[in-house]
Design an enzyme around this catalytic site. Sequence first.
Site, PDB file in Angstrom:
ATOM      1  N   ASP A  52      14.088 -72.041  11.864  1.00 44.64           N
ATOM      2  CA  ASP A  52      15.083 -71.033  11.941  1.00 44.64           C
ATOM      3  C   ASP A  52      14.947 -70.319  13.268  1.00 44.64           C
ATOM      4  O   ASP A  52      14.026 -69.670  13.755  1.00 44.64           O
ATOM      5  CB  ASP A  52      14.783 -69.826  11.047  1.00 44.64           C
ATOM      6  CG  ASP A  52      15.577 -68.921  10.907  1.00 44.64           C
ATOM      7  OD1 ASP A  52      16.966 -68.821  10.377  1.00 44.64           O
ATOM      8  OD2 ASP A  52      15.547 -67.695  11.504  1.00 44.64           O
ATOM      9  N   TYR A  57      16.860 -64.896  20.542  1.00 43.81           N
ATOM     10  CA  TYR A  57      15.477 -65.158  20.833  1.00 43.81           C
ATOM     11  C   TYR A  57      15.244 -65.491  22.107  1.00 43.81           C
ATOM     12  O   TYR A  57      15.447 -66.920  22.303  1.00 43.81           O
ATOM     13  CB  TYR A  57      14.966 -65.961  19.596  1.00 43.81           C
ATOM     14  CG  TYR A  57      15.205 -65.534  18.392  1.00 43.81           C
ATOM     15  CD1 TYR A  57      15.240 -64.341  17.670  1.00 43.81           C
ATOM     16  CD2 TYR A  57      15.045 -66.220  17.184  1.00 43.81           C
ATOM     17  CE1 TYR A  57      15.481 -63.815  16.762  1.00 43.81           C
ATOM     18  CE2 TYR A  57      15.015 -65.982  15.925  1.00 43.81           C
ATOM     19  CZ  TYR A  57      15.470 -64.600  15.430  1.00 43.81           C
ATOM     20  OH  TYR A  57      15.631 -64.282  14.348  1.00 43.81           O
ATOM     21  N   GLN A 192      19.367 -63.836   4.606  1.00 43.59           N
ATOM     22  CA  GLN A 192      18.215 -63.846   5.090  1.00 43.59           C
ATOM     23  C   GLN A 192      17.835 -62.087   5.569  1.00 43.59           C
ATOM     24  O   GLN A 192      18.524 -61.573   6.350  1.00 43.59           O
ATOM     25  CB  GLN A 192      18.206 -64.467   6.723  1.00 43.59           C
ATOM     26  CG  GLN A 192      16.610 -64.297   7.205  1.00 43.59           C
ATOM     27  CD  GLN A 192      16.536 -65.339   8.390  1.00 43.59           C
ATOM     28  OE1 GLN A 192      15.525 -65.178   9.185  1.00 43.59           O
ATOM     29  NE2 GLN A 192      17.340 -66.328   8.582  1.00 43.59           N
ATOM     30  N   ARG A 225       4.891 -59.365  10.649  1.00 40.99           N
ATOM     31  CA  ARG A 225       4.263 -59.551  11.745  1.00 40.99           C
ATOM     32  C   ARG A 225       2.811 -59.836  12.054  1.00 40.99           C
ATOM     33  O   ARG A 225       2.184 -59.338  13.279  1.00 40.99           O
ATOM     34  CB  ARG A 225       4.973 -58.549  12.720  1.00 40.99           C
ATOM     35  CG  ARG A 225       6.547 -58.613  12.638  1.00 40.99           C
ATOM     36  CD  ARG A 225       7.129 -57.302  13.349  1.00 40.99           C
ATOM     37  NE  ARG A 225       8.760 -57.523  13.473  1.00 40.99           N
ATOM     38  CZ  ARG A 225       9.250 -56.899  12.481  1.00 40.99           C
ATOM     39  NH1 ARG A 225       8.751 -56.528  11.170  1.00 40.99           N
ATOM     40  NH2 ARG A 225      10.664 -57.306  12.650  1.00 40.99           N
TER      41      ARG A 225
END
Length: 231
Positions: A52, A57, A192, A225
């Site tokens: 993904d 990004y 998502q 995270r």
Amino acid sequence: MEYRKLGKTDLELSAITYGAFAIGGNMWGGNEKKDSIDSVKASIDNGVTTLDTAPFYGFGLSEEMIGAAIQGYDRTKIQLLTKFGLVWDGSNQGKGEFFFDAEEAGKTIPVYKYSSKTSVIHEVENSLKRLRTDYIDLLQIHWPDSTTPISETMEALDLLLQQGKIRAAGVSNYSVDQVSEARKNLNIASNQVGYSMLNRGIEQDLVPYAKENDLGIIVYSPMERGLLTGK
């Protein structure tokens, strides 16, 4: 590895998916290109067939490295998931919803939420080139864009499905109401969203809706995270 069917599609995704935000470098303190590519290959070799990523990004870098990493593998056994709708290169010509200012190489880069039909088509062509492929398994809008009707965005996804450039269409960070509106125009496969033991809000509305309507849920930040890893 377990594999699961996504919504009402014929996509079989690995239950654990490789999230490629960090290898893009931006907002994650940088990266080593070789280590990043090696990590993708190691994941595939251990059964993680679903990757993904998104154009945002690393401003294209993550997609480029995913494209490089999958060379030599059987493309039909890898599921590429990417996104659209975060524009930073000025191609929106002042349109869209301002999101935030990103930092890259000491420069401030304004990022906008923008998902007009023309912009979606443009973004996908760039993603295909960076990923070195001729189709995307699941294409998702990255964030809702309040300046573009959901129906227009879904029209673009429907066209891409007809052209064979994507196998399935999904959304990301959509509320139940937004998902419901999208599905009036296109039978989207998934949503998502952020979800973890510390972030369980979707259990109140999205999860029941998804179960009732056979909508796939792909979660990001399940380890918050790193907060839940003990590090």
